[in-house]
Scaffold this active site. Structure first.
Site, mmCIF file in Angstrom:
data_model
loop_
_atom_site.group_PDB
_atom_site.id
_atom_site.type_symbol
_atom_site.label_atom_id
_atom_site.label_comp_id
_atom_site.label_asym_id
_atom_site.label_seq_id
_atom_site.Cartn_x
_atom_site.Cartn_y
_atom_site.Cartn_z
ATOM 1 N N GLY A 87 2.488 5.750 1.120
ATOM 2 C CA GLY A 87 1.701 4.518 1.069
ATOM 3 C C GLY A 87 2.117 3.644 -0.105
ATOM 4 O O GLY A 87 2.152 2.418 0.001
ATOM 5 N N TRP A 90 5.322 2.036 0.814
ATOM 6 C CA TRP A 90 5.076 0.956 1.770
ATOM 7 C C TRP A 90 4.848 -0.367 1.039
ATOM 8 O O TRP A 90 5.215 -1.435 1.529
ATOM 9 C CB TRP A 90 3.864 1.308 2.637
ATOM 10 C CG TRP A 90 3.474 0.232 3.597
ATOM 11 C CD1 TRP A 90 3.985 0.022 4.840
ATOM 12 C CD2 TRP A 90 2.491 -0.798 3.395
ATOM 13 N NE1 TRP A 90 3.377 -1.062 5.425
ATOM 14 C CE2 TRP A 90 2.459 -1.581 4.563
ATOM 15 C CE3 TRP A 90 1.640 -1.121 2.345
ATOM 16 C CZ2 TRP A 90 1.619 -2.677 4.695
ATOM 17 C CZ3 TRP A 90 0.792 -2.209 2.480
ATOM 18 C CH2 TRP A 90 0.789 -2.971 3.644
ATOM 19 N N HIS A 91 4.247 -0.321 -0.151
ATOM 20 C CA HIS A 91 3.973 -1.543 -0.909
ATOM 21 C C HIS A 91 5.232 -2.154 -1.508
ATOM 22 O O HIS A 91 5.257 -3.353 -1.805
ATOM 23 C CB HIS A 91 2.954 -1.273 -2.019
ATOM 24 C CG HIS A 91 1.556 -1.196 -1.512
ATOM 25 N ND1 HIS A 91 1.008 -0.038 -1.012
ATOM 26 C CD2 HIS A 91 0.593 -2.142 -1.413
ATOM 27 C CE1 HIS A 91 -0.227 -0.279 -0.629
ATOM 28 N NE2 HIS A 91 -0.505 -1.543 -0.853
ATOM 29 N N GLY A 92 6.267 -1.353 -1.728
ATOM 30 C CA GLY A 92 7.502 -1.888 -2.278
ATOM 31 C C GLY A 92 8.466 -0.779 -2.650
ATOM 32 O O GLY A 92 8.056 0.342 -2.941
#
Length: 169
Positions: A87, A90-92
């Site tokens: 997760g 997923w943000h960067g």
């Protein structure tokens, strides 16, 4: 760090409210995606309230396919941690996001272990509830440093400042 904590809260809350409001103009009903997460008394509760659509996606498409909690307590903790690391990724594509996810995965592991040993249905008084809220809030604030920092060295510098390791001027 506190300013960023509230900035990200108000930005995300505003975006979520605008999306829900605009969708209603077209008679589309979007589910609630943000539910006062800074009122949470645990990190588990925080993730049930913050970015609900992402949390649901992570649960349904990562945590459960990894086995969820079906293969014992240790495997449950590992699956939680892996889910949160992914997760974060997923943000960067940055180590700061990976570490942010790892921190939240660690928080969730500790929270689930606490609930296992202390009892999930245990009722706490107002002083303990305040302590749980403060601990949860401080943990989230500490993790926001990783989320916001441009690199790990910057995050470490901010942590040093927060702990007073840069001296007093």
């Amino acid at each position: 760090v506190l300013a960023y904590t509230f900035q990200i809260y108000f930005d995300f809350s505003g975006y979520s409210d605008m999306a829900i409001g605009i969708s209603l103009l077209f008679n589309i009903f979007l589910p609630l995606n943000f539910n006062s997460p800074y009122k949470s008394l645990s990190i588990i509760d925080f993730w049930r309230r913050w970015h609900i659509s992402l949390s649901t996606f992570l649960r349904d498409y990562l945590y459960i396919p990894l086995g969820g909690g079906r293969r014992g307590r240790f495997r449950r903790y590992v699956n939680l941690w892996i889910t949160m690391v992914l997760g974060g990724l997923w943000h960067g594509a940055s180590w700061t996001f990976v570490l942010w996810g790892a921190a939240h995965g660690g928080y969730l592991m500790i929270n689930h272990a606490w609930r296992h040993f202390a009892g999930e249905d245990r009722v706490y008084g107002p002083v303990m509830r305040l302590a749980f809220w403060l601990l949860t809030f401080l943990a989230v604030v500490a993790a926001w440093v990783l989320f916001r920092a441009s690199d790990v060295a910057s995050a470490l510098h901010i942590y040093q400042g927060m702990l007073g390791l840069n001296g007093i001027s």
